[in-house]
Design an enzyme around this catalytic site. Structure first.
Site, short mmCIF file in Angstrom:
data_model
loop_
_atom_site.label_atom_id
_atom_site.label_comp_id
_atom_site.label_asym_id
_atom_site.label_seq_id
_atom_site.Cartn_x
_atom_site.Cartn_y
_atom_site.Cartn_z
N HIS A 1 -6.92 -4.61 0.06
CA HIS A 1 -6.66 -3.18 0.23
C HIS A 1 -5.73 -2.72 -0.90
O HIS A 1 -4.56 -2.39 -0.68
CB HIS A 1 -6.04 -2.94 1.61
CG HIS A 1 -6.11 -1.53 2.09
ND1 HIS A 1 -6.69 -0.50 1.37
CD2 HIS A 1 -5.65 -0.95 3.25
CE1 HIS A 1 -6.59 0.63 2.05
NE2 HIS A 1 -5.97 0.39 3.19
N CYS B 1 0.97 0.03 7.11
CA CYS B 1 -0.07 0.79 6.39
C CYS B 1 -0.68 1.87 7.28
O CYS B 1 -1.25 2.83 6.76
CB CYS B 1 -1.15 -0.16 5.88
SG CYS B 1 -1.95 -1.12 7.17
N GLN C 1 -3.68 0.64 -0.92
CA GLN C 1 -2.57 0.60 0.03
C GLN C 1 -1.35 -0.09 -0.59
O GLN C 1 -0.24 0.44 -0.57
CB GLN C 1 -3.02 -0.16 1.29
CG GLN C 1 -1.94 -0.27 2.35
CD GLN C 1 -1.60 1.08 2.94
OE1 GLN C 1 -2.49 1.81 3.36
NE2 GLN C 1 -0.32 1.43 2.98
N ARG D 1 -0.09 7.70 -0.62
CA ARG D 1 -1.50 7.33 -0.84
C ARG D 1 -2.16 8.41 -1.70
O ARG D 1 -2.95 8.12 -2.59
CB ARG D 1 -2.24 7.22 0.51
CG ARG D 1 -1.79 6.09 1.42
CD ARG D 1 -2.16 4.73 0.89
NE ARG D 1 -3.56 4.57 0.64
CZ ARG D 1 -4.50 4.24 1.54
NH1 ARG D 1 -4.15 4.00 2.79
NH2 ARG D 1 -5.78 4.11 1.20
N ARG E 1 -15.48 1.65 1.13
CA ARG E 1 -14.76 0.93 2.21
C ARG E 1 -15.81 0.12 2.94
O ARG E 1 -16.72 0.69 3.57
CB ARG E 1 -14.06 1.92 3.12
CG ARG E 1 -13.55 1.28 4.40
CD ARG E 1 -12.57 2.14 5.15
NE ARG E 1 -11.28 2.13 4.53
CZ ARG E 1 -10.13 2.38 5.16
NH1 ARG E 1 -10.13 2.67 6.44
NH2 ARG E 1 -8.98 2.37 4.51
N ASP F 1 1.14 -5.03 10.00
CA ASP F 1 -0.17 -4.37 10.08
C ASP F 1 -0.76 -4.74 11.44
O ASP F 1 -0.23 -5.61 12.15
CB ASP F 1 -1.05 -4.86 8.91
CG ASP F 1 -2.41 -4.16 8.84
OD1 ASP F 1 -2.60 -3.12 9.52
OD2 ASP F 1 -3.30 -4.66 8.12
#
Ligand code: CP
Ligand code: NVA
Length: 315
Positions: free
Chosen positions: A137, A273, A140, A301, A110, A233
């Site tokens: 991402h 998310c 996600q 996830r 990340r 988001d």
């Protein structure tokens, strides 16, 4: 003991949904469904495998689900906290990759700069998974669409999804995935905050094959009309904290509230998310209301990332 025959992905790394074919996305979804259905059964698929988790930014979901996912599969995860010093600061990104490949079987990274994830991948022989960069991402978006796949019994092509807010990493990966799967995605942002034109251009090419319609607009009044799902988001992503106040003013009309949800289909889902900021990009009523599927996505996830790990690591 599991007798299920897992497949494999013909890629070393998982850096972007754009690299995946429709069949490969289907393989991820089917594998995730099996791992979800029989969570207890597949407890030794990755026995002895070790995952390095190299994170420059905070995380709840990604960190937790990769760690628990490895434990579920009989493997182990080691967290490398890079939140104080960026990867490449103490020693080069290349050297970090060259060290890690001697100790572990895969890396999830990340990062702030997307280039750091690709540089890690280019400099080691083990799989590198993008756990969020400033550009993409993918884990996600795959979990988002897997959740819709479950909710709509596999019927994703031709569905209308509206994303409201910032044209950011999450948005880019949603565009990638929608364009591959034939979903109609409307992205509605304030002027100047549209998604990256390269991502949109590439999606238009995928869309020619899948039948997807990808629309970019600045008009929140019309964007959610007849939508089957509405997604938002945070307005300021990690690394943009000093723009939080300025963005709150600019994005004000793009807040997902009852009025905006009211223009979507009555059965439309609300998606995010997470982490969410109630009163900013979404009202508490919508976030905690009956159409919200945010925690179903968060749960998935785990299953989707376990599928990615198995498909990249299982012999
Ligand atoms: N959605 C998501 O990636 O959550 P975290 O930042 O908590 O990992
Ligand atoms: N766009 C957000 C997503 C967090 C999961 C960020 O990058 O901070």
């Amino acid at each position: 003991m599991s007798t299920y025959r897992f497949g494999s992905l013909p890629h070393k790394d998982l850096l972007s949904v754009a690299q995946l074919s429709v069949d490969e996305i289907g393989l991820i979804f089917n594998t995730a469904a099996e791992l979800k259905r029989n969570r207890e059964k597949h407890d030794s698929v990755l026995r002895g495998k070790k995952l390095a988790m190299v994170f420059e930014k905070d995380s709840l979901r990604t960190r937790f689900t990769f760690d628990v996912g490895m434990q579920d599969l009989g493997g182990h995860a080691v967290f490398m906290d890079h939140r104080d010093a960026r990867i490449g600061q103490r020693e080069s990104v290349r050297d970090v990759a060259k060290n890690l490949e001697r100790w572990v079987h895969a890396i999830v990274a990340r990062t702030y700069k997307h280039r750091v994830v690709t540089e890690l991948a280019e400099n080691c022989s083990i799989p590198v998974i993008n756990g969020l960069s400033d550009y993409l991402h993918p884990c996600q978006a795959l979990s988002d669409f897997f959740t819709l796949y479950e909710k709509w019994n596999g019927d994703i092509a031709g569905r209308r999804i509206t994303y409201l807010g910032d044209g950011n990493n999450t948005c880019h990966s949603l565009i990638n995935t929608a364009s591959k799967l034939g979903a109609h995605l409307t992205v509605c942002t304030p002027e100047g905050y549209e998604p990256n034109s390269k991502v949109v251009h590439e999606a238009m090419l995928f869309a020619r094959q899948s039948g997807a319609e990808i629309r970019i607009t600045n008009d929140p009044e019309k964007a959610t009309i007849d939508a089957d799902a509405v997604y938002t988001d945070v307005w300021a992503s990690m690394g943009q904290e000093d723009e939080t106040e300025e963005r709150a003013g600019i994005f004000h009309d793009y807040q997902v509230d009852d009025e905006i949800m009211g223009r979507a289909k009555p059965e439309a889902f609300f998606m995010h998310c997470l982490p969410a900021h109630r009163g900013h990009e979404v009202t508490a009523d919508v976030m905690d209301g009956p159409r919200s599927i945010v925690f179903d996505i968060a749960e998935n996830r785990l299953h989707v990332q376990k599928a990615i790990l198995v498909l990249l690591l299982h012999p």
